[in-house]
Design a protein around this motif. Structure first.
Motif, PDB file in Angstrom:
ATOM      1  N   ASP A 137       0.858  -1.192   0.000  1.00 58.42           N
ATOM      2  CA  ASP A 137       0.000   0.000   0.000  1.00 58.42           C
ATOM      3  C   ASP A 137       0.896   1.245   0.000  1.00 58.42           C
ATOM      4  O   ASP A 137       1.143   1.852   1.037  1.00 58.42           O
ATOM      5  CB  ASP A 137      -0.918  -0.013   1.224  1.00 58.42           C
ATOM      6  CG  ASP A 137      -1.928   1.128   1.193  1.00 58.42           C
ATOM      7  OD1 ASP A 137      -2.100   1.741   0.114  1.00 58.42           O
ATOM      8  OD2 ASP A 137      -2.527   1.419   2.245  1.00 58.42           O
ATOM      9  N   LEU A 138       1.355   1.623  -1.188  1.00 58.15           N
ATOM     10  CA  LEU A 138       2.341   2.697  -1.326  1.00 58.15           C
ATOM     11  C   LEU A 138       1.684   4.015  -1.723  1.00 58.15           C
ATOM     12  O   LEU A 138       0.651   4.039  -2.397  1.00 58.15           O
ATOM     13  CB  LEU A 138       3.386   2.311  -2.381  1.00 58.15           C
ATOM     14  CG  LEU A 138       4.089   0.960  -2.184  1.00 58.15           C
ATOM     15  CD1 LEU A 138       5.065   0.698  -3.324  1.00 58.15           C
ATOM     16  CD2 LEU A 138       4.806   0.906  -0.837  1.00 58.15           C
ATOM     17  N   ASP A 139       2.295   5.091  -1.314  1.00 60.16           N
ATOM     18  CA  ASP A 139       1.834   6.433  -1.674  1.00 60.16           C
ATOM     19  C   ASP A 139       2.107   6.665  -3.160  1.00 60.16           C
ATOM     20  O   ASP A 139       3.253   6.589  -3.607  1.00 60.16           O
ATOM     21  CB  ASP A 139       2.589   7.465  -0.837  1.00 60.16           C
ATOM     22  CG  ASP A 139       2.106   8.893  -1.084  1.00 60.16           C
ATOM     23  OD1 ASP A 139       1.292   9.106  -2.008  1.00 60.16           O
ATOM     24  OD2 ASP A 139       2.568   9.794  -0.359  1.00 60.16           O
ATOM     25  N   PRO A 140       1.056   6.924  -3.958  1.00 60.42           N
ATOM     26  CA  PRO A 140       1.266   7.144  -5.399  1.00 60.42           C
ATOM     27  C   PRO A 140       2.106   8.387  -5.698  1.00 60.42           C
ATOM     28  O   PRO A 140       2.623   8.536  -6.805  1.00 60.42           O
ATOM     29  CB  PRO A 140      -0.161   7.282  -5.940  1.00 60.42           C
ATOM     30  CG  PRO A 140      -0.981   7.706  -4.760  1.00 60.42           C
ATOM     31  CD  PRO A 140      -0.361   7.040  -3.584  1.00 60.42           C
ATOM     32  N   ASN A 141       2.246   9.272  -4.737  1.00 57.82           N
ATOM     33  CA  ASN A 141       3.024  10.496  -4.924  1.00 57.82           C
ATOM     34  C   ASN A 141       4.433  10.391  -4.331  1.00 57.82           C
ATOM     35  O   ASN A 141       5.077  11.409  -4.069  1.00 57.82           O
ATOM     36  CB  ASN A 141       2.293  11.686  -4.290  1.00 57.82           C
ATOM     37  CG  ASN A 141       0.927  11.919  -4.905  1.00 57.82           C
ATOM     38  OD1 ASN A 141       0.776  11.908  -6.125  1.00 57.82           O
ATOM     39  ND2 ASN A 141      -0.090  12.109  -4.060  1.00 57.82           N
ATOM     40  N   ALA A 142       4.885   9.172  -4.133  1.00 56.55           N
ATOM     41  CA  ALA A 142       6.212   8.960  -3.547  1.00 56.55           C
ATOM     42  C   ALA A 142       7.308   9.546  -4.440  1.00 56.55           C
ATOM     43  O   ALA A 142       7.161   9.637  -5.664  1.00 56.55           O
ATOM     44  CB  ALA A 142       6.449   7.472  -3.344  1.00 56.55           C
ATOM     45  N   ILE A 143       8.407   9.936  -3.807  1.00 63.20           N
ATOM     46  CA  ILE A 143       9.529  10.526  -4.542  1.00 63.20           C
ATOM     47  C   ILE A 143      10.115   9.540  -5.536  1.00 63.20           C
ATOM     48  O   ILE A 143      10.433   9.888  -6.678  1.00 63.20           O
ATOM     49  CB  ILE A 143      10.614  10.994  -3.540  1.00 63.20           C
ATOM     50  CG1 ILE A 143      10.044  12.061  -2.619  1.00 63.20           C
ATOM     51  CG2 ILE A 143      11.849  11.513  -4.264  1.00 63.20           C
ATOM     52  CD1 ILE A 143      10.951  12.416  -1.449  1.00 63.20           C
ATOM     53  N   MET A 144      10.258   8.291  -5.116  1.00 58.09           N
ATOM     54  CA  MET A 144      10.817   7.248  -5.980  1.00 58.09           C
ATOM     55  C   MET A 144       9.738   6.224  -6.302  1.00 58.09           C
ATOM     56  O   MET A 144       9.051   5.740  -5.398  1.00 58.09           O
ATOM     57  CB  MET A 144      12.004   6.564  -5.298  1.00 58.09           C
ATOM     58  CG  MET A 144      13.184   7.481  -4.999  1.00 58.09           C
ATOM     59  SD  MET A 144      14.485   6.640  -4.046  1.00 58.09           S
ATOM     60  CE  MET A 144      14.949   5.347  -5.207  1.00 58.09           C
ATOM     61  N   LYS A 145       9.567   5.919  -7.571  1.00 56.01           N
ATOM     62  CA  LYS A 145       8.600   4.926  -8.007  1.00 56.01           C
ATOM     63  C   LYS A 145       9.348   3.835  -8.763  1.00 56.01           C
ATOM     64  O   LYS A 145       9.684   4.003  -9.940  1.00 56.01           O
ATOM     65  CB  LYS A 145       7.523   5.558  -8.888  1.00 56.01           C
ATOM     66  CG  LYS A 145       6.677   6.610  -8.163  1.00 56.01           C
ATOM     67  CD  LYS A 145       5.630   7.212  -9.072  1.00 56.01           C
ATOM     68  CE  LYS A 145       4.814   8.287  -8.352  1.00 56.01           C
ATOM     69  NZ  LYS A 145       3.795   8.900  -9.227  1.00 56.01           N
ATOM     70  N   MET A 146       9.622   2.738  -8.079  1.00 56.60           N
ATOM     71  CA  MET A 146      10.375   1.640  -8.667  1.00 56.60           C
ATOM     72  C   MET A 146       9.419   0.673  -9.355  1.00 56.60           C
ATOM     73  O   MET A 146       8.311   0.410  -8.868  1.00 56.60           O
ATOM     74  CB  MET A 146      11.171   0.911  -7.592  1.00 56.60           C
ATOM     75  CG  MET A 146      11.997   1.820  -6.689  1.00 56.60           C
ATOM     76  SD  MET A 146      13.229   2.799  -7.592  1.00 56.60           S
ATOM     77  CE  MET A 146      14.326   1.492  -8.117  1.00 56.60           C
ATOM     78  N   THR A 147       9.847   0.142 -10.496  1.00 57.71           N
ATOM     79  CA  THR A 147       9.017  -0.797 -11.237  1.00 57.71           C
ATOM     80  C   THR A 147       9.833  -2.033 -11.624  1.00 57.71           C
ATOM     81  O   THR A 147      11.062  -2.003 -11.687  1.00 57.71           O
ATOM     82  CB  THR A 147       8.457  -0.157 -12.527  1.00 57.71           C
ATOM     83  OG1 THR A 147       9.559   0.275 -13.354  1.00 57.71           O
ATOM     84  CG2 THR A 147       7.567   1.035 -12.200  1.00 57.71           C
ATOM     85  N   HIS A 148       9.116  -3.106 -11.880  1.00 53.71           N
ATOM     86  CA  HIS A 148       9.732  -4.324 -12.389  1.00 53.71           C
ATOM     87  C   HIS A 148      10.039  -4.132 -13.882  1.00 53.71           C
ATOM     88  O   HIS A 148       9.553  -3.172 -14.507  1.00 53.71           O
ATOM     89  CB  HIS A 148       8.787  -5.510 -12.199  1.00 53.71           C
ATOM     90  CG  HIS A 148       8.557  -5.871 -10.760  1.00 53.71           C
ATOM     91  ND1 HIS A 148       9.512  -6.471  -9.982  1.00 53.71           N
ATOM     92  CD2 HIS A 148       7.458  -5.716  -9.960  1.00 53.71           C
ATOM     93  CE1 HIS A 148       9.040  -6.670  -8.772  1.00 53.71           C
ATOM     94  NE2 HIS A 148       7.794  -6.219  -8.729  1.00 53.71           N
ATOM     95  N   PRO A 149      10.834  -5.029 -14.478  1.00 52.52           N
ATOM     96  CA  PRO A 149      11.144  -4.911 -15.913  1.00 52.52           C
ATOM     97  C   PRO A 149       9.912  -4.853 -16.818  1.00 52.52           C
ATOM     98  O   PRO A 149       9.947  -4.242 -17.884  1.00 52.52           O
ATOM     99  CB  PRO A 149      11.969  -6.179 -16.197  1.00 52.52           C
ATOM    100  CG  PRO A 149      12.633  -6.476 -14.886  1.00 52.52           C
ATOM    101  CD  PRO A 149      11.616  -6.095 -13.841  1.00 52.52           C
ATOM    102  N   ASP A 150       8.808  -5.465 -16.352  1.00 54.85           N
ATOM    103  CA  ASP A 150       7.593  -5.446 -17.181  1.00 54.85           C
ATOM    104  C   ASP A 150       6.759  -4.187 -16.959  1.00 54.85           C
ATOM    105  O   ASP A 150       5.687  -4.032 -17.538  1.00 54.85           O
ATOM    106  CB  ASP A 150       6.749  -6.691 -16.910  1.00 54.85           C
ATOM    107  CG  ASP A 150       6.262  -6.777 -15.456  1.00 54.85           C
ATOM    108  OD1 ASP A 150       6.581  -5.858 -14.666  1.00 54.85           O
ATOM    109  OD2 ASP A 150       5.572  -7.755 -15.117  1.00 54.85           O
ATOM    110  N   GLY A 151       7.245  -3.288 -16.097  1.00 54.02           N
ATOM    111  CA  GLY A 151       6.563  -2.019 -15.881  1.00 54.02           C
ATOM    112  C   GLY A 151       5.611  -1.988 -14.706  1.00 54.02           C
ATOM    113  O   GLY A 151       5.094  -0.920 -14.352  1.00 54.02           O
TER     114      GLY A 151
END
Length: 203
Positions: A137-151
């Motif tokens: 349950d992450l803040d959508p406005n977080a400074i860093m938004k990490m994603t997997h290789p598939d996006g």
């Protein structure tokens, strides 16, 4: 059933160790943190292994949108779990005393153990549910938004048990002293059942 009753009483009293010692421990280590940070999880709240660990973990989590580590008053579990443990310890001691006096059969020892096992499984399920929510349950406005290789967005659920690699952090999650005391107490109550069964047959 004198021996069985005494074993049952000792096993039940070991549960009280949960009021003094941590139930679980989660450690986070990374190359830039030569001294790993950690959380000790008690039945009454969460504390840092070192003085500023909670503050430092919250600071890191802020960048990726994770919530702050909850305070005792923010989780109902930290109010209910102590009552459950205290109640089961008192019940176990009472059954042990009654067994010692020959007022109940050895089957009561097994009944206590089954109830404690069910409560333990429910507690672990609740703990895993909290870990899942905490890491997803992450803040959508977080400074860093990490994603997997598939996006797809990356989640940061710590493991319930064992080791896991998250970004450049090594996360280890294992039982602590309180959990071992709980397990030892349950083993003793199982022993009390078999000893009581033997004593009951020789009456």
């Amino acid at each position: 059933m004198k021996k069985a009753g005494i074993i049952m009483i000792v096993g039940s009293l070991l549960l009280l160790g949960l009021f003094k010692f941590p139930l679980w421990n989660i450690m986070l280590g990374a190359p830039q943190y030569p001294d790993p940070m950690g959380m000790n999880i008690y039945i009454t709240g969460i504390e840092g292994v070192q003085e500023f660990d909670i503050q430092n973990i919250d600071g890191l989590n802020h960048y990726i949108g994770m919530k702050k580590i909850p305070k005792p008053e923010e989780m109902w579990e930290f109010e209910v779990f102590p009552k459950v443990i205290a109640g089961m310890a008192i019940l176990g001691v009472l059954i042990g005393i009654l067994g010692l006096l020959g007022k109940v059969s050895y089957k009561w020892f097994l009944g206590w153990l089954i109830l404690m096992t069910i409560l333990g499984i429910m507690g672990m399920y609740d703990f895993n549910t909290w870990l899942t929510e905490y890491g997803t349950d992450l803040d959508p406005n977080a400074i860093m938004k990490m994603t997997h290789p598939d996006g797809t967005p990356m989640t940061y659920k710590p493991p319930l048990f064992g080791h896991q690699k998250m970004l450049n952090f090594d996360v280890d999650s294992y039982p602590h002293t309180g959990a071992y005391m709980l397990f030892a107490g349950m083993l003793l109550t199982l022993m009390a059942f078999f000893v009581g069964k033997k004593e009951w047959r020789t009456k």
